[in-house]
Design an enzyme around this catalytic site. Structure first.
Site, mmCIF file in Angstrom:
data_model
loop_
_atom_site.group_PDB
_atom_site.id
_atom_site.type_symbol
_atom_site.label_atom_id
_atom_site.label_comp_id
_atom_site.label_asym_id
_atom_site.label_seq_id
_atom_site.Cartn_x
_atom_site.Cartn_y
_atom_site.Cartn_z
ATOM 1 N N HIS A 145 40.668 34.620 45.021
ATOM 2 C CA HIS A 145 40.476 33.781 43.820
ATOM 3 C C HIS A 145 39.947 32.380 44.196
ATOM 4 O O HIS A 145 40.634 31.373 43.996
ATOM 5 C CB HIS A 145 41.788 33.653 43.018
ATOM 6 C CG HIS A 145 41.535 33.248 41.590
ATOM 7 N ND1 HIS A 145 42.232 33.746 40.522
ATOM 8 C CD2 HIS A 145 40.650 32.374 41.043
ATOM 9 C CE1 HIS A 145 41.798 33.206 39.391
ATOM 10 N NE2 HIS A 145 40.839 32.363 39.690
ATOM 11 N N ARG A 149 39.060 37.498 35.732
ATOM 12 C CA ARG A 149 40.505 37.652 35.820
ATOM 13 C C ARG A 149 40.821 39.088 36.203
ATOM 14 O O ARG A 149 40.186 40.027 35.730
ATOM 15 C CB ARG A 149 41.179 37.319 34.483
ATOM 16 C CG ARG A 149 41.235 35.822 34.152
ATOM 17 C CD ARG A 149 42.148 35.046 35.103
ATOM 18 N NE ARG A 149 42.277 33.635 34.767
ATOM 19 C CZ ARG A 149 41.552 32.648 35.305
ATOM 20 N NH1 ARG A 149 40.614 32.922 36.193
ATOM 21 N NH2 ARG A 149 41.756 31.387 34.946
ATOM 22 N N GLU A 199 48.557 37.940 41.682
ATOM 23 C CA GLU A 199 48.065 36.815 42.508
ATOM 24 C C GLU A 199 49.192 35.825 42.708
ATOM 25 O O GLU A 199 49.890 35.506 41.738
ATOM 26 C CB GLU A 199 46.898 36.120 41.809
ATOM 27 C CG GLU A 199 45.650 36.974 41.719
ATOM 28 C CD GLU A 199 44.456 36.200 41.148
ATOM 29 O OE1 GLU A 199 44.521 34.955 41.073
ATOM 30 O OE2 GLU A 199 43.478 36.844 40.774
HETATM 31 C C1 DGY Z 1 39.327 28.892 36.424
HETATM 32 O O1 DGY Z 1 38.905 27.733 36.319
HETATM 33 O O2 DGY Z 1 39.708 29.526 35.445
HETATM 34 C C2 DGY Z 1 39.341 29.490 37.783
HETATM 35 O O3 DGY Z 1 39.769 30.795 37.763
HETATM 36 C C3 DGY Z 1 40.202 28.671 38.712
HETATM 37 O O4 DGY Z 1 41.426 28.434 38.147
#
Ligand code: DGY
Length: 319
Positions: A286, A239, A268
């Site tokens: 991402h 993240r 994002e």
């Molecule tokens: C997750 O599964 O947390 C990935 O970042 C995609 O959303």
């Protein structure tokens, strides 16, 4: 028997949408826009279940206004920092996620970013593509060797462990920091650091694989970036808010951090324009889990959780 009504917020894989439409009365908009707070509140009065992605925010404010009709939020993600879990629990709404099935795809992307950052992939691609490749020199695009280097991993859940397995193929010396030490089989010769600062000092490469929680936001701040060896490469597929982006830019500009590979950003979509001027920052939008196989597996896991819930069982991935 009447099928439960399900809102699928985004365009999931074809196989997922087909299975969902077979077993549920599905509301889904092919326009594929993130659901807003207003959408979520409005839909909660129309459906029994929602499959959201990390693009829909179930803040305490939103959850407080949800209609009692909504019984379950079956996330199509492993990360659940977009959900206020306490508020959802207090409201009696079940919440699930999709652990395990996206570990390999995300670890593959982390490996790609690590290699690309270490070996100047963005700059090299730009030079060849633009026709600017008019010389060769032994001093040209000299990178940092991955094979045999020390790799620090923060967070040894499914993704962190998968990344460690892949890194062993590069003979990397694995060091890790985790809430708890792994058992000997899982550890497989990796060095455990109970102390984060000790891990950082031992990381020529550092990859982040921990969730974003109040304890981990800004984990890699200026002080911690400074503890990495000079020239270290940092990779983030977890993240964006785990890294203080201003501190990272300062560390890249001073040369203390040699390169970075980032799939996640504080803002994002969009990312941080201040990163874009640095060719030693490799960026992806991402897409860690974005493979055909993994998208199907995530969708099916979300549906498995829903199916169990509507059979009156505890969903396997209930949080
Ligand atoms: C997750 O599964 O947390 C990935 O970042 C995609 O959303």
């Amino acid at each position: 028997m009447t099928k439960p009504t399900l809102w699928i917020t985004r365009t999931l894989s074809d196989a997922t949408l087909q299975r969902a439409q077979r077993d549920y009365s599905v509301i889904w908009d092919p326009a594929d826009r993130p659901g807003t707070a207003e959408d979520i509140i409005e839909m909660s009065a129309k459906v029994d279940a929602i499959i959201p992605c990390h693009s829909e925010y179930f803040s305490a404010h939103v959850v407080g206004q949800l209609d009692p009709r909504l019984k379950i939020v079956a996330n199509h993600s492993v990360g659940v920092d977009h959900c206020d879990l306490d508020a959802l629990r207090a409201k009696g709404i079940a919440v699930t996620n999709t652990p395990g099935v996206l570990s390999d795809a995300t670890a593959e992307l982390a490996m790609m970013l690590m290699l690309a950052a270490a070996r100047h992939a963005v700059e090299g691609d730009r030079i060849v593509r633009s026709g600017a490749w008019d010389f060769w020199s032994p001093a040209f695009l000299v990178g940092k060797q991955v094979t045999g280097a020390r790799l620090g991993i923060i967070g040894m859940g499914g993704v962190g462990r998968s990344f460690a397995r892949k890194a062993r193929g590069f003979d990397m010396q694995i060091h890790y920091h985790n809430r708890s030490r792994l058992d000997a089989d899982e550890e497989a010769g990796a060095t455990y650091h109970a102390d984060l600062d000790s891990l950082l000092a031992a990381s020529d490469f550092l990859s982040l694989h921990c969730p974003a929680t109040p304890q981990t936001v800004n984990l890699m701040n200026a002080e911690r970036l400074a503890r990495l060896p000079k020239g270290a490469v940092i990779v983030n597929t977890a993240r964006g808010n785990l890294i203080n982006e201003s501190a990272l830019i300062a560390a890249i500009e001073s040369g203390h951090i040699g390169a970075a590979g980032l799939d996640c950003f504080v803002a994002e979509p969009g990312g941080n324009p201040a990163f874009a001027v640095h060719e030693n920052i490799v960026m992806m939008p991402h897409v860690g889990s974005a493979t055909v196989k993994t998208r199907d597996a995530m969708g099916f896991k979300a549906l498995d959780n829903l199916d169990a819930f509507f059979r009156g069982e505890t969903p396997p991935d209930r949080l």
